[in-house]
Write a protein that holds these residues in place. Structure first.
Motif, PDB file in Angstrom:
ATOM      1  N   MET A   1       0.826  -1.203   0.000  1.00 41.86           N
ATOM      2  CA  MET A   1       0.000   0.000   0.000  1.00 41.86           C
ATOM      3  C   MET A   1       0.865   1.260   0.000  1.00 41.86           C
ATOM      4  O   MET A   1       0.372   2.328  -0.265  1.00 41.86           O
ATOM      5  CB  MET A   1      -0.936   0.018   1.201  1.00 41.86           C
ATOM      6  CG  MET A   1      -1.927  -1.155   1.186  1.00 41.86           C
ATOM      7  SD  MET A   1      -2.698  -1.354  -0.406  1.00 41.86           S
ATOM      8  CE  MET A   1      -4.311  -0.806  -0.061  1.00 41.86           C
ATOM      9  N   ASP A   2       2.134   1.102   0.330  1.00 42.28           N
ATOM     10  CA  ASP A   2       3.041   2.253   0.300  1.00 42.28           C
ATOM     11  C   ASP A   2       3.780   2.249  -1.030  1.00 42.28           C
ATOM     12  O   ASP A   2       4.922   1.814  -1.130  1.00 42.28           O
ATOM     13  CB  ASP A   2       4.044   2.187   1.455  1.00 42.28           C
ATOM     14  CG  ASP A   2       3.378   2.372   2.800  1.00 42.28           C
ATOM     15  OD1 ASP A   2       2.350   3.064   2.831  1.00 42.28           O
ATOM     16  OD2 ASP A   2       3.877   1.827   3.800  1.00 42.28           O
ATOM     17  N   LEU A   3       3.130   2.744  -2.060  1.00 42.70           N
ATOM     18  CA  LEU A   3       3.706   2.762  -3.398  1.00 42.70           C
ATOM     19  C   LEU A   3       3.627   4.191  -3.916  1.00 42.70           C
ATOM     20  O   LEU A   3       2.544   4.771  -4.016  1.00 42.70           O
ATOM     21  CB  LEU A   3       2.913   1.825  -4.329  1.00 42.70           C
ATOM     22  CG  LEU A   3       3.465   1.612  -5.717  1.00 42.70           C
ATOM     23  CD1 LEU A   3       4.811   0.891  -5.647  1.00 42.70           C
ATOM     24  CD2 LEU A   3       2.496   0.804  -6.530  1.00 42.70           C
ATOM     25  N   SER A   4       4.796   4.734  -4.225  1.00 40.16           N
ATOM     26  CA  SER A   4       4.816   6.106  -4.724  1.00 40.16           C
ATOM     27  C   SER A   4       4.413   6.124  -6.192  1.00 40.16           C
ATOM     28  O   SER A   4       4.452   5.103  -6.885  1.00 40.16           O
ATOM     29  CB  SER A   4       6.214   6.712  -4.548  1.00 40.16           C
ATOM     30  OG  SER A   4       7.115   6.081  -5.428  1.00 40.16           O
ATOM     31  N   PHE A   5       4.060   7.278  -6.664  1.00 38.29           N
ATOM     32  CA  PHE A   5       3.662   7.436  -8.052  1.00 38.29           C
ATOM     33  C   PHE A   5       4.816   7.085  -8.989  1.00 38.29           C
ATOM     34  O   PHE A   5       4.631   6.412 -10.001  1.00 38.29           O
ATOM     35  CB  PHE A   5       3.175   8.866  -8.301  1.00 38.29           C
ATOM     36  CG  PHE A   5       2.762   9.111  -9.724  1.00 38.29           C
ATOM     37  CD1 PHE A   5       1.556   8.625 -10.194  1.00 38.29           C
ATOM     38  CD2 PHE A   5       3.595   9.791 -10.606  1.00 38.29           C
ATOM     39  CE1 PHE A   5       1.170   8.829 -11.511  1.00 38.29           C
ATOM     40  CE2 PHE A   5       3.220   9.994 -11.924  1.00 38.29           C
ATOM     41  CZ  PHE A   5       1.997   9.516 -12.375  1.00 38.29           C
ATOM     42  N   ASP A   6       6.037   7.525  -8.632  1.00 34.98           N
ATOM     43  CA  ASP A   6       7.206   7.255  -9.470  1.00 34.98           C
ATOM     44  C   ASP A   6       7.474   5.759  -9.577  1.00 34.98           C
ATOM     45  O   ASP A   6       7.796   5.247 -10.659  1.00 34.98           O
ATOM     46  CB  ASP A   6       8.443   7.971  -8.905  1.00 34.98           C
ATOM     47  CG  ASP A   6       8.307   9.487  -8.963  1.00 34.98           C
ATOM     48  OD1 ASP A   6       7.580   9.967  -9.862  1.00 34.98           O
ATOM     49  OD2 ASP A   6       8.917  10.175  -8.129  1.00 34.98           O
ATOM     50  N   ARG A   7       7.333   5.027  -8.469  1.00 31.80           N
ATOM     51  CA  ARG A   7       7.555   3.576  -8.477  1.00 31.80           C
ATOM     52  C   ARG A   7       6.476   2.874  -9.315  1.00 31.80           C
ATOM     53  O   ARG A   7       6.755   1.916 -10.036  1.00 31.80           O
ATOM     54  CB  ARG A   7       7.556   3.042  -7.038  1.00 31.80           C
ATOM     55  CG  ARG A   7       7.732   1.556  -6.931  1.00 31.80           C
ATOM     56  CD  ARG A   7       9.130   1.117  -7.314  1.00 31.80           C
ATOM     57  NE  ARG A   7       9.220  -0.342  -7.140  1.00 31.80           N
ATOM     58  CZ  ARG A   7       9.831  -1.160  -7.964  1.00 31.80           C
ATOM     59  NH1 ARG A   7      10.466  -0.675  -9.009  1.00 31.80           N
ATOM     60  NH2 ARG A   7       9.858  -2.441  -7.751  1.00 31.80           N
ATOM     61  N   ALA A   8       5.237   3.344  -9.236  1.00 34.76           N
ATOM     62  CA  ALA A   8       4.146   2.761 -10.018  1.00 34.76           C
ATOM     63  C   ALA A   8       4.414   2.931 -11.509  1.00 34.76           C
ATOM     64  O   ALA A   8       4.233   1.994 -12.303  1.00 34.76           O
ATOM     65  CB  ALA A   8       2.817   3.396  -9.631  1.00 34.76           C
ATOM     66  N   VAL A   9       4.852   4.104 -11.915  1.00 40.10           N
ATOM     67  CA  VAL A   9       5.177   4.363 -13.323  1.00 40.10           C
ATOM     68  C   VAL A   9       6.316   3.447 -13.763  1.00 40.10           C
ATOM     69  O   VAL A   9       6.284   2.868 -14.856  1.00 40.10           O
ATOM     70  CB  VAL A   9       5.545   5.852 -13.535  1.00 40.10           C
ATOM     71  CG1 VAL A   9       6.154   6.089 -14.901  1.00 40.10           C
ATOM     72  CG2 VAL A   9       4.328   6.727 -13.330  1.00 40.10           C
ATOM     73  N   GLU A  10       7.304   3.283 -12.913  1.00 35.69           N
ATOM     74  CA  GLU A  10       8.442   2.416 -13.215  1.00 35.69           C
ATOM     75  C   GLU A  10       7.991   0.963 -13.420  1.00 35.69           C
ATOM     76  O   GLU A  10       8.412   0.304 -14.367  1.00 35.69           O
ATOM     77  CB  GLU A  10       9.429   2.509 -12.038  1.00 35.69           C
ATOM     78  CG  GLU A  10      10.742   1.820 -12.238  1.00 35.69           C
ATOM     79  CD  GLU A  10      11.631   2.002 -11.015  1.00 35.69           C
ATOM     80  OE1 GLU A  10      12.171   0.981 -10.542  1.00 35.69           O
ATOM     81  OE2 GLU A  10      11.783   3.142 -10.537  1.00 35.69           O
ATOM     82  N   LEU A  11       7.108   0.457 -12.559  1.00 34.24           N
ATOM     83  CA  LEU A  11       6.596  -0.906 -12.672  1.00 34.24           C
ATOM     84  C   LEU A  11       5.770  -1.104 -13.943  1.00 34.24           C
ATOM     85  O   LEU A  11       5.881  -2.128 -14.617  1.00 34.24           O
ATOM     86  CB  LEU A  11       5.753  -1.268 -11.446  1.00 34.24           C
ATOM     87  CG  LEU A  11       6.519  -1.451 -10.137  1.00 34.24           C
ATOM     88  CD1 LEU A  11       5.551  -1.586  -8.971  1.00 34.24           C
ATOM     89  CD2 LEU A  11       7.437  -2.655 -10.217  1.00 34.24           C
ATOM     90  N   ILE A  12       4.973  -0.111 -14.280  1.00 39.53           N
ATOM     91  CA  ILE A  12       4.155  -0.192 -15.499  1.00 39.53           C
ATOM     92  C   ILE A  12       5.048  -0.211 -16.736  1.00 39.53           C
ATOM     93  O   ILE A  12       4.820  -0.981 -17.665  1.00 39.53           O
ATOM     94  CB  ILE A  12       3.140   0.974 -15.548  1.00 39.53           C
ATOM     95  CG1 ILE A  12       2.074   0.775 -14.463  1.00 39.53           C
ATOM     96  CG2 ILE A  12       2.492   1.082 -16.919  1.00 39.53           C
ATOM     97  CD1 ILE A  12       1.165   1.949 -14.257  1.00 39.53           C
TER      98      ILE A  12
END
Length: 160
Positions: A1-12
């Motif tokens: 649940m602690d996922l930053s926007f930058d990390r989410a973009v990186e995973l996508i």
């Protein structure tokens, strides 16, 4: 649940790279994947298993072409006979058996069947016997009576 926007973009972006086509063959993209039955490549809506003798992480263009051509050859050998006008085909099945297919109807034939000796009349008879029987006017089941709980109400009387 602690996922930053930058990390989410990186995973996508990593997922998009993994799903990107690794090659093209005959105008269709070739993509890689790992499924329940092991690694595979997908080409032209076909899922082609990749045997262990190939290095799945570093498939060359020659390996991809070899896998696709082998699959095309196997698929072309599958159809033994075809009656195009009636849209009926006789295909090889597992363990030396044959499948007689017309649309969604599939009839399994034994190993002893001689595919060359089958006539159109015999084939149509087999398919007709395998078709599901249509039910005559569906009868409505009688409605079940539900029993409601009896509730009692208290009557109050007032004195005048």
């Amino acid at each position: 649940m602690d996922l930053s926007f930058d990390r989410a973009v990186e995973l996508i972006e990593e997922k998009l790279k993994a799903d990107a086509p690794i090659a093209q063959y005959e105008g269709y993209d070739v993509t890689k994947g790992k499924g329940r039955f092991g690694p595979f490549i997908k080409w032209n809506e076909w899922f082609i298993n990749v045997p262990k003798k190939y290095d799945f992480d570093h498939l060359s263009q020659a390996d991809i072409i070899e896998l696709i051509e082998d699959k095309k050859r196997k698929e072309s050998e599958r159809v033994v006979r075809e009656w195009a006008e009636q849209e009926i085909r006789l295909e090889k099945a597992r363990w030396g058996r044959y499948n007689l297919i017309q649309g969604k109807i599939k009839v399994e034939l034994s190993k002893e069947t001689n595919p060359e000796a089958l006539t159109l009349a015999e084939v149509e008879k087999l398919i007709e016997a395998a078709k599901p029987k249509k039910k005559a006017a569906a009868k409505k089941a009688p409605a079940k009576k539900t029993t409601a709980k009896k509730t009692t109400t208290k009557k109050t009387t007032t004195k005048k």
